[in-house]
Design a protein around this motif. Structure first.
Motif, PDB file in Angstrom:
ATOM      1  N   VAL A  56       0.849  -1.187   0.000  1.00  0.00           N
ATOM      2  CA  VAL A  56       0.000   0.000   0.000  1.00  0.00           C
ATOM      3  C   VAL A  56       0.885   1.236   0.000  1.00  0.00           C
ATOM      4  O   VAL A  56       1.721   1.418   0.894  1.00  0.00           O
ATOM      5  CB  VAL A  56      -0.937   0.010   1.217  1.00  0.00           C
ATOM      6  N   PHE A  57       0.702   2.092  -0.999  1.00  0.00           N
ATOM      7  CA  PHE A  57       1.478   3.316  -1.157  1.00  0.00           C
ATOM      8  C   PHE A  57       0.555   4.529  -1.067  1.00  0.00           C
ATOM      9  O   PHE A  57      -0.638   4.435  -1.341  1.00  0.00           O
ATOM     10  CB  PHE A  57       2.172   3.363  -2.524  1.00  0.00           C
ATOM     11  N   SER A  58       1.133   5.666  -0.738  1.00  0.00           N
ATOM     12  CA  SER A  58       0.383   6.918  -0.811  1.00  0.00           C
ATOM     13  C   SER A  58       1.320   8.048  -1.196  1.00  0.00           C
ATOM     14  O   SER A  58       2.523   8.003  -0.931  1.00  0.00           O
ATOM     15  CB  SER A  58      -0.287   7.230   0.526  1.00  0.00           C
ATOM     16  N   THR A  59       0.736   9.038  -1.836  1.00  0.00           N
ATOM     17  CA  THR A  59       1.489  10.239  -2.184  1.00  0.00           C
ATOM     18  C   THR A  59       0.499  11.379  -2.386  1.00  0.00           C
ATOM     19  O   THR A  59      -0.717  11.206  -2.257  1.00  0.00           O
ATOM     20  CB  THR A  59       2.342  10.007  -3.447  1.00  0.00           C
ATOM     21  N   VAL A  60       1.029  12.546  -2.705  1.00  0.00           N
ATOM     22  CA  VAL A  60       0.213  13.730  -2.970  1.00  0.00           C
ATOM     23  C   VAL A  60       0.733  14.394  -4.235  1.00  0.00           C
ATOM     24  O   VAL A  60       1.951  14.617  -4.372  1.00  0.00           O
ATOM     25  CB  VAL A  60       0.258  14.724  -1.790  1.00  0.00           C
ATOM     26  N   ASP A  61      -0.154  14.677  -5.155  1.00  0.00           N
ATOM     27  CA  ASP A  61       0.190  15.436  -6.363  1.00  0.00           C
ATOM     28  C   ASP A  61       1.360  14.809  -7.122  1.00  0.00           C
ATOM     29  O   ASP A  61       2.295  15.494  -7.540  1.00  0.00           O
ATOM     30  CB  ASP A  61       0.504  16.887  -5.985  1.00  0.00           C
ATOM     31  N   GLU A  62       1.307  13.494  -7.280  1.00  0.00           N
ATOM     32  CA  GLU A  62       2.283  12.730  -8.071  1.00  0.00           C
ATOM     33  C   GLU A  62       3.713  12.773  -7.525  1.00  0.00           C
ATOM     34  O   GLU A  62       4.660  12.415  -8.229  1.00  0.00           O
ATOM     35  CB  GLU A  62       2.307  13.171  -9.547  1.00  0.00           C
ATOM     36  N   GLU A  63       3.900  13.204  -6.302  1.00  0.00           N
ATOM     37  CA  GLU A  63       5.246  13.182  -5.709  1.00  0.00           C
ATOM     38  C   GLU A  63       5.748  11.736  -5.637  1.00  0.00           C
ATOM     39  O   GLU A  63       5.003  10.824  -5.288  1.00  0.00           O
ATOM     40  CB  GLU A  63       5.205  13.778  -4.304  1.00  0.00           C
ATOM     41  N   VAL A 173       0.800 -10.603  -5.614  1.00  0.00           N
ATOM     42  CA  VAL A 173       0.740  -9.532  -4.622  1.00  0.00           C
ATOM     43  C   VAL A 173      -0.093  -8.401  -5.209  1.00  0.00           C
ATOM     44  O   VAL A 173       0.156  -7.960  -6.346  1.00  0.00           O
ATOM     45  CB  VAL A 173       2.148  -9.016  -4.257  1.00  0.00           C
ATOM     46  N   GLN A 174      -1.092  -7.937  -4.461  1.00  0.00           N
ATOM     47  CA  GLN A 174      -1.900  -6.807  -4.899  1.00  0.00           C
ATOM     48  C   GLN A 174      -1.172  -5.500  -4.573  1.00  0.00           C
ATOM     49  O   GLN A 174      -0.548  -5.360  -3.511  1.00  0.00           O
ATOM     50  CB  GLN A 174      -3.264  -6.833  -4.217  1.00  0.00           C
ATOM     51  N   LEU A 175      -1.244  -4.543  -5.476  1.00  0.00           N
ATOM     52  CA  LEU A 175      -0.588  -3.241  -5.321  1.00  0.00           C
ATOM     53  C   LEU A 175      -1.646  -2.146  -5.299  1.00  0.00           C
ATOM     54  O   LEU A 175      -2.571  -2.150  -6.111  1.00  0.00           O
ATOM     55  CB  LEU A 175       0.392  -2.993  -6.467  1.00  0.00           C
ATOM     56  N   ALA A 176      -1.510  -1.223  -4.362  1.00  0.00           N
ATOM     57  CA  ALA A 176      -2.460  -0.114  -4.256  1.00  0.00           C
ATOM     58  C   ALA A 176      -1.695   1.178  -4.032  1.00  0.00           C
ATOM     59  O   ALA A 176      -0.818   1.251  -3.161  1.00  0.00           O
ATOM     60  CB  ALA A 176      -3.433  -0.343  -3.098  1.00  0.00           C
ATOM     61  N   GLY A 177      -2.009   2.191  -4.815  1.00  0.00           N
ATOM     62  CA  GLY A 177      -1.389   3.502  -4.657  1.00  0.00           C
ATOM     63  C   GLY A 177      -2.445   4.583  -4.610  1.00  0.00           C
ATOM     64  O   GLY A 177      -3.270   4.702  -5.531  1.00  0.00           O
ATOM     65  N   LEU A 178      -2.445   5.367  -3.545  1.00  0.00           N
ATOM     66  CA  LEU A 178      -3.423   6.444  -3.375  1.00  0.00           C
ATOM     67  C   LEU A 178      -2.719   7.773  -3.600  1.00  0.00           C
ATOM     68  O   LEU A 178      -1.797   8.140  -2.869  1.00  0.00           O
ATOM     69  CB  LEU A 178      -4.018   6.380  -1.971  1.00  0.00           C
ATOM     70  N   ASN A 179      -3.140   8.489  -4.627  1.00  0.00           N
ATOM     71  CA  ASN A 179      -2.525   9.752  -5.015  1.00  0.00           C
ATOM     72  C   ASN A 179      -3.500  10.886  -4.711  1.00  0.00           C
ATOM     73  O   ASN A 179      -4.433  11.146  -5.474  1.00  0.00           O
ATOM     74  CB  ASN A 179      -2.172   9.721  -6.510  1.00  0.00           C
ATOM     75  N   ALA A 180      -3.304  11.566  -3.578  1.00  0.00           N
ATOM     76  CA  ALA A 180      -4.186  12.673  -3.199  1.00  0.00           C
ATOM     77  C   ALA A 180      -4.003  13.840  -4.161  1.00  0.00           C
ATOM     78  O   ALA A 180      -2.909  14.084  -4.673  1.00  0.00           O
ATOM     79  CB  ALA A 180      -3.904  13.105  -1.769  1.00  0.00           C
ATOM     80  N   PHE A 181      -5.090  14.556  -4.367  1.00  0.00           N
ATOM     81  CA  PHE A 181      -5.043  15.690  -5.285  1.00  0.00           C
ATOM     82  C   PHE A 181      -4.152  16.810  -4.755  1.00  0.00           C
ATOM     83  O   PHE A 181      -3.371  17.415  -5.495  1.00  0.00           O
ATOM     84  CB  PHE A 181      -6.460  16.210  -5.524  1.00  0.00           C
ATOM     85  N   ALA A 182      -4.267  17.095  -3.449  1.00  0.00           N
ATOM     86  CA  ALA A 182      -3.496  18.189  -2.861  1.00  0.00           C
ATOM     87  C   ALA A 182      -3.385  17.966  -1.361  1.00  0.00           C
ATOM     88  O   ALA A 182      -4.089  17.138  -0.780  1.00  0.00           O
ATOM     89  CB  ALA A 182      -4.165  19.546  -3.148  1.00  0.00           C
TER      90      ALA A 182
END
Length: 642
Positions: A56-63, A173-182
């Motif tokens: 599980v990944f996360s980022t903001v604004d494609e960082e 393995v399932q991959l998930a990436g959440l990319n917040a708008f801002a």
């Protein structure tokens, strides 16, 4: 902060990880000799303590943030050969929100930074660590009318590992990436998007960022002010899944539990701030925490707590018990029973989300509180509601039990009462949007009459101006029973007495039976007016408030009908629901007629329909149409005949 830590025993660890499928192979002792002397693949993901078989990944604004690891280990007695590593679509596309299937085909957003030359040979005991990076290739946004809060913010894929392991030639393995708008404000992801990122099959009740602070159940929410340890020999664990608070330096988001007997409030951990663009461990999934002044990765050994009795949770001064949230007592926590991607309930495990702040906003003074319920998102395990009646994992009666067969010949104590105070046999109503934790506008006894004066017995329902359909969710007297729908093929049925020519105004004069968890997700077969003075039977499914008619047939001479039987046939072995009817006239009988169409329940829908507490019942309503009376002769949930 807190020295009362306890290691997680093996049984609790298995319970915690149960909501995501494991990639560990079976014990070699049970394998043939050839398999015992071959290589054996074990796949370990970086966040396996919280979620196995998934990154599980996360980022903001494609960082581009730090990569995560997948470790491939040969635990067998012979050489293991890894023959291919393939990035492809996610297996969870069946759980896509209306129309957003493209979010589950995002293999291009993930990269193997250190892909080995293939084939790769691993000697017994040897391991290779893959480094996976989430690099979103499309920008996210907030678009009006989108079915999810963030458009293009969710990105799902899978990594398939092929090897010479004879017991598991292909692991995934399932991959998930959440990319917040801002950062912050409306640019943050919603609680529903966070849940899906972890592969949860829960119904949050809304895709919106701001869920509203009404003291009313939203989706599958269970309001339990206080909790108990489910297994007294194991600790309670409160895993941090997400932190979307304001970016600051220093410690914030102090997370505690309150021992009700003593009133003591030990701190479990806090969230470190920082001077970087993310504000430390804010604005991300799977944040690190601060314990005793040190920033650490949460583990079962450092966040386990052992409250002696009933306890409540506390985050930034806000409790799960609304009465403790002084001065205004807002509803700051929402807690959902945890479901995996197939909708299966994981007992004693919960998705708990919080929006802190105990002063309610007033006009011109928002005081920073917006009821987005993702300032903190947690996985609460080894806990159960203080009231056992709130636990949805406790199985109800199996199909065919006498409590699930109602002939309305006598009052049933302990059940919902009619206008004269007689128990009608049904135990609850399908919640509508006006129900709260203390009131049930979905139930109106004045519109019900149990008639036991004859040997047959009937339940007479007078319809109200209400409806479960699409986004209306105002149905009154959706009378229902809960039953264990997980393993036995079952038939839900009811007989309606004729004549039925009082149903004569389309389209929302309807009466019949339903199966399903809520007013956004149900299957019904109903008799309804299809045109002026024309009667028909409709087989219909509503999924996430989007309705689909599977079939409609006409009924001739509604004034001559003696009775009409309606059937919904569920089969948990294959995940299907079908419908049928039988119409008996003065001089003819159609026999049982199967209606065209089949509902195939997959993904999280499967588990929510075939549940320890599946729900089915009767409904009758006349939305924006003249009221009418409908007479039910019986209602039954029985085993399906072979």
């Amino acid at each position: 902060m807190n020295n009362r830590k306890l290691a997680l025993n093996p049984s609790s660890r298995m319970l915690l990880c149960a909501f995501s499928f494991s990639l560990l192979t079976a014990s070699s002792l049970s394998l043939p000799l050839a398999a015992q002397t071959s290589g054996k693949l074990v796949v370990t993901t970086e966040d396996a303590a919280i979620v196995t078989g998934r990154l599980v990944f996360s980022t903001v604004d494609e960082e581009i943030r730090s990569p995560k690891s997948i470790t491939l280990t040969n635990s067998g007695a012979g050489t293991l050969t890894i023959s291919s590593l393939v990035l492809g679509d996610s297996d969870e596309v069946v759980n896509a929100v209306n129309g957003r299937t493209s979010d589950y085909k995002r293999a291009g957003d993930f990269q193997i930074l250190n892909a080995p030359a293939l084939p790769l040979s691993l000697a017994p005991g040897q391991a290779y660590e893959l480094s996976i990076q989430f690099a979103p290739q499309r920008g996210s946004g907030i678009v009006s009318g989108s079915p999810t809060h963030t458009t293009n913010g969710e990105n799902y894929a899978s990594l398939t590992i092929s090897s010479s392991d004879p017991s598991q030639p292909s692991a995934k393995v399932q991959l998930a990436g959440l990319n917040a708008f801002a950062y912050e404000g409306t640019g943050e992801p919603s609680a529903a998007e966070i849940a899906r990122s972890f592969g949860l099959g829960n119904s949050i009740g809304s895709e919106a960022l701001k869920l509203g602070g009404a003291k009313a159940p939203l989706g599958e929410e269970i309001y339990s002010p206080n909790w108990l340890r489910a297994n007294a020999s194991s600790p309670v664990l409160l895993w941090p899944l997400a932190r979307y608070g304001a970016r600051k330096t220093g410690l914030q988001g102090y997370t505690k539990y309150r021992e009700n007997a003593s009133g003591s409030e030990p701190t479990i951990y806090a969230f470190p701030g920082g001077s970087d663009v993310s504000g430390g461990e804010n604005q991300r999934l799977l944040p690190k925490v601060s314990i005793d002044g040190s920033t650490v990765t949460p583990t079962a050994n450092n966040i386990g707590e052992t409250p002696a009795g009933a306890f409540s949770l506390k985050f930034s001064g806000s409790y799960t018990d609304d009465a403790l949230n002084t001065p205004d007592q807002p509803h700051n926590w929402r807690t959902y029973p945890l479901r995996d991607s197939q909708g299966k309930l994981i007992p004693n495990t919960w998705y708990a989300i919080v929006d802190p702040g105990n002063v309610l906003p007033t006009e011109g003074n928002e005081v920073g509180k917006n009821f987005d319920y993702q300032d903190g998102a947690f996985l609460l395990s080894n806990a159960r509601p203080e009231s056992a009646n709130l636990d949805p994992s406790v199985p109800k009666a199996a199909p065919g039990n006498s409590s699930l067969v109602l002939f309305f010949r006598s009052a049933v104590s302990g059940t919902l009462a009619d206008s004269e105070g007689k128990g009608i046999g049904f135990t609850s109503t399908q919640r509508n949007k006006n129900d709260t934790f203390t009131s049930t506008p979905s139930f109106d006894p004045s519109s019900l009459l149990l008639n036991t004066s004859s040997a047959t017995g009937t339940l007479v329902v007078t319809t109200t101006n209400s409806s479960p359909s699409r986004s209306d969710n105002t149905l009154i007297n959706g009378l229902q029973l809960a039953f264990d729908g997980r393993s036995i093929p079952f038939t839900v049925s009811s007989k309606i007495l004729g004549p039925l020519n009082q149903i004569n105004t389309p389209p929302f004069q309807q009466a019949g039976i339903f199966l399903g968890p809520d007013q956004d997700n149900f299957i019904k077969v109903v008799v309804r007016s299809t045109d002026v003075n024309t009667l028909g039977i409709e087989f219909y499914q509503e999924r996430r408030a989007v309705g689909t008619t599977l079939s409609t047939v006409s009924l001739a001479n509604p004034g001559s009908l003696q009775n009409l039987e309606l059937f919904l046939i569920g089969d948990p072995s294959v995940g299907t629901v079908k419908a049928a009817y039988r119409a008996v006239y003065t001089s003819s009988d159609t026999g049982r007629v199967n209606l065209p169409g089949t509902v195939n329940l997959v993904g999280a829908d499967f588990g929510r329909y075939f549940d320890p507490q599946s729900k089915a019942g009767i409904l009758a309503y006349s939305k924006d149409s003249p009221s009418f009376k409908i007479v039910f002769d019986n209602f039954q949930i029985v085993k399906t005949n072979p």
